[in-house]
Motif scaffolding. Structure first.
Motif, PDB file in Angstrom:
ATOM      1  N   ASN A  26     -86.266 -30.919  -5.780  1.00 10.28           N
ATOM      2  CA  ASN A  26     -87.278 -30.769  -4.732  1.00 10.28           C
ATOM      3  C   ASN A  26     -86.978 -29.559  -3.851  1.00 10.28           C
ATOM      4  OD1 ASN A  26     -88.495 -33.101  -5.629  1.00 10.28           O
ATOM      5  ND2 ASN A  26     -87.614 -34.398  -4.053  1.00 10.28           N
ATOM      6  N   GLU A  27     -85.703 -29.242  -3.689  1.00  8.92           N
ATOM      7  CA  GLU A  27     -85.293 -28.160  -2.807  1.00  8.92           C
ATOM      8  C   GLU A  27     -85.510 -26.771  -3.415  1.00  8.92           C
ATOM      9  OE1 GLU A  27     -83.075 -30.851  -3.476  1.00  8.92           O
ATOM     10  OE2 GLU A  27     -83.943 -31.835  -1.717  1.00  8.92           O
ATOM     11  N   ASN A  28     -85.444 -26.650  -4.735  1.00  9.32           N
ATOM     12  CA  ASN A  28     -85.512 -25.309  -5.325  1.00  9.32           C
ATOM     13  C   ASN A  28     -86.715 -25.073  -6.236  1.00  9.32           C
ATOM     14  OD1 ASN A  28     -84.870 -26.552  -7.770  1.00  9.32           O
ATOM     15  ND2 ASN A  28     -82.758 -25.847  -7.780  1.00  9.32           N
ATOM     16  N   VAL A  29     -87.512 -26.071  -6.502  1.00  9.04           N
ATOM     17  CA  VAL A  29     -88.618 -25.917  -7.449  1.00  9.04           C
ATOM     18  C   VAL A  29     -89.662 -24.920  -6.944  1.00  9.04           C
ATOM     19  CG1 VAL A  29     -90.042 -27.856  -6.646  1.00  9.04           C
ATOM     20  CG2 VAL A  29     -90.135 -27.160  -9.039  1.00  9.04           C
ATOM     21  N   LYS A  30     -89.887 -24.891  -5.646  1.00  8.33           N
ATOM     22  CA  LYS A  30     -90.866 -23.951  -5.080  1.00  8.33           C
ATOM     23  C   LYS A  30     -90.402 -22.517  -5.312  1.00  8.33           C
ATOM     24  CE  LYS A  30     -93.172 -22.858  -0.685  1.00  8.33           C
ATOM     25  NZ  LYS A  30     -92.643 -21.572  -0.285  1.00  8.33           N
ATOM     26  N   LEU A  31     -89.153 -22.233  -5.006  1.00 11.02           N
ATOM     27  CA  LEU A  31     -88.614 -20.884  -5.193  1.00 11.02           C
ATOM     28  C   LEU A  31     -88.591 -20.505  -6.673  1.00 11.02           C
ATOM     29  CD1 LEU A  31     -87.423 -18.364  -3.886  1.00 11.02           C
ATOM     30  CD2 LEU A  31     -85.173 -19.454  -4.009  1.00 11.02           C
ATOM     31  N   ALA A  80     -98.301 -19.161  -8.682  1.00 11.47           N
ATOM     32  CA  ALA A  80     -97.037 -19.800  -8.309  1.00 11.47           C
ATOM     33  C   ALA A  80     -97.175 -21.324  -8.351  1.00 11.47           C
ATOM     34  CB  ALA A  80     -96.595 -19.345  -6.925  1.00 11.47           C
ATOM     35  N   GLN A  81     -98.285 -21.838  -7.877  1.00 14.25           N
ATOM     36  CA  GLN A  81     -98.491 -23.286  -7.892  1.00 14.25           C
ATOM     37  C   GLN A  81     -98.530 -23.831  -9.315  1.00 14.25           C
ATOM     38  OE1 GLN A  81    -102.024 -23.459  -5.402  1.00 14.25           O
ATOM     39  NE2 GLN A  81    -100.802 -24.279  -3.722  1.00 14.25           N
ATOM     40  N   THR A  82     -99.083 -23.065 -10.224  1.00 10.90           N
ATOM     41  CA  THR A  82     -99.092 -23.475 -11.629  1.00 10.90           C
ATOM     42  C   THR A  82     -97.662 -23.608 -12.143  1.00 10.90           C
ATOM     43  OG1 THR A  82    -101.212 -22.394 -12.005  1.00 10.90           O
ATOM     44  CG2 THR A  82     -99.859 -22.827 -13.953  1.00 10.90           C
ATOM     45  N   ALA A  83     -96.828 -22.618 -11.839  1.00  5.51           N
ATOM     46  CA  ALA A  83     -95.426 -22.654 -12.270  1.00  5.51           C
ATOM     47  C   ALA A  83     -94.677 -23.794 -11.596  1.00  5.51           C
ATOM     48  CB  ALA A  83     -94.757 -21.318 -11.974  1.00  5.51           C
ATOM     49  N   ILE A  84     -94.908 -23.987 -10.305  1.00  5.22           N
ATOM     50  CA  ILE A  84     -94.225 -25.051  -9.562  1.00  5.22           C
ATOM     51  C   ILE A  84     -94.580 -26.415 -10.144  1.00  5.22           C
ATOM     52  CG2 ILE A  84     -94.100 -26.218  -7.325  1.00  5.22           C
ATOM     53  CD1 ILE A  84     -94.594 -23.362  -6.066  1.00  5.22           C
ATOM     54  N   CYS A  85     -95.860 -26.630 -10.390  1.00  9.39           N
ATOM     55  CA  CYS A  85     -96.296 -27.923 -10.952  1.00  9.39           C
ATOM     56  C   CYS A  85     -95.721 -28.153 -12.341  1.00  9.39           C
ATOM     57  CB  CYS A  85     -97.820 -28.006 -10.983  1.00  9.39           C
ATOM     58  SG  CYS A  85     -98.552 -28.146  -9.348  1.00  9.39           S
ATOM     59  N   GLN A  89     -92.238 -31.406 -13.153  1.00 12.94           N
ATOM     60  CA  GLN A  89     -92.139 -32.537 -14.076  1.00 12.94           C
ATOM     61  C   GLN A  89     -90.774 -32.632 -14.744  1.00 12.94           C
ATOM     62  OE1 GLN A  89     -94.917 -32.205 -17.411  1.00 12.94           O
ATOM     63  NE2 GLN A  89     -94.869 -29.981 -17.171  1.00 12.94           N
ATOM     64  N   PHE A  90     -89.943 -31.578 -14.595  1.00  7.41           N
ATOM     65  CA  PHE A  90     -88.618 -31.561 -15.196  1.00  7.41           C
ATOM     66  C   PHE A  90     -87.510 -31.661 -14.146  1.00  7.41           C
ATOM     67  CE2 PHE A  90     -91.467 -29.295 -18.054  1.00  7.41           C
ATOM     68  CZ  PHE A  90     -91.320 -30.068 -19.191  1.00  7.41           C
ATOM     69  N   ALA A  91     -87.828 -32.246 -12.996  1.00  6.25           N
ATOM     70  CA  ALA A  91     -86.834 -32.395 -11.927  1.00  6.25           C
ATOM     71  C   ALA A  91     -85.599 -33.113 -12.484  1.00  6.25           C
ATOM     72  CB  ALA A  91     -87.424 -33.175 -10.765  1.00  6.25           C
TER      73      ALA A  91
END
Length: 133
Positions: A26-31, A80-85, A89-91
């Motif tokens: 959750n902490e790094n998925v956005k970056l 970016a949102q496409t990549a983040i989403c 799913q692989f958290a």
């Protein structure tokens, strides 16, 4: 690219390698998603997709102004949102883990699959926005 990773992680990561060496969380998925989107847009720009340049410039602007009050993100942040989403799913897994096989039977990583998904999104976006449709 390394400087952007350092800047937007507030010094936690010195380069992209350090970022992607960690499990997706959750902490790094956005970056991670933002960095993949930037790279995908840079790659697509080489193939003369005019929309990619507009999206790239918008995404860069978004990354620098995202925290401002009343700032409205551009269409570039959709990439970016496409990549983040896709990554979310692989958290818990690393981006370097095997995602599956492509059409030719070659194994691909989660990160590469994310690049491909992002590039597909850009291609669809460019066909929607194109004035020649």
């Amino acid at each position: 690219m390394e400087m952007l990773v350092t800047k937007f992680s507030k010094g936690k990561y010195r380069n992209e390698g350090e970022l992607f060496a960690e499990p997706i969380s959750n902490e790094n998925v956005k970056l991670m998603g933002e960095m993949i989107a930037l790279q995908a847009l840079r790659t697509v720009k080489k193939f003369d997709m005019k929309i990619a340049d507009k999206l790239y410039i918008g995404l860069i602007k978004d990354l620098h102004h995202m925290g401002e009050i009343d700032y409205i993100v551009s269409d570039g942040y959709d990439v970016a949102q496409t990549a983040i989403c896709f990554l979310y799913q692989f958290a818990g897994r690393k981006a370097s883990e095997i995602y599956g096989k492509d059409r030719k039977g070659k194994e691909i990583t989660i990160k590469l699959a994310c690049y491909r998904e992002t590039e597909r999104f850009i291609a669809v976006k460019s066909s929607i926005i194109s004035p020649f449709n």
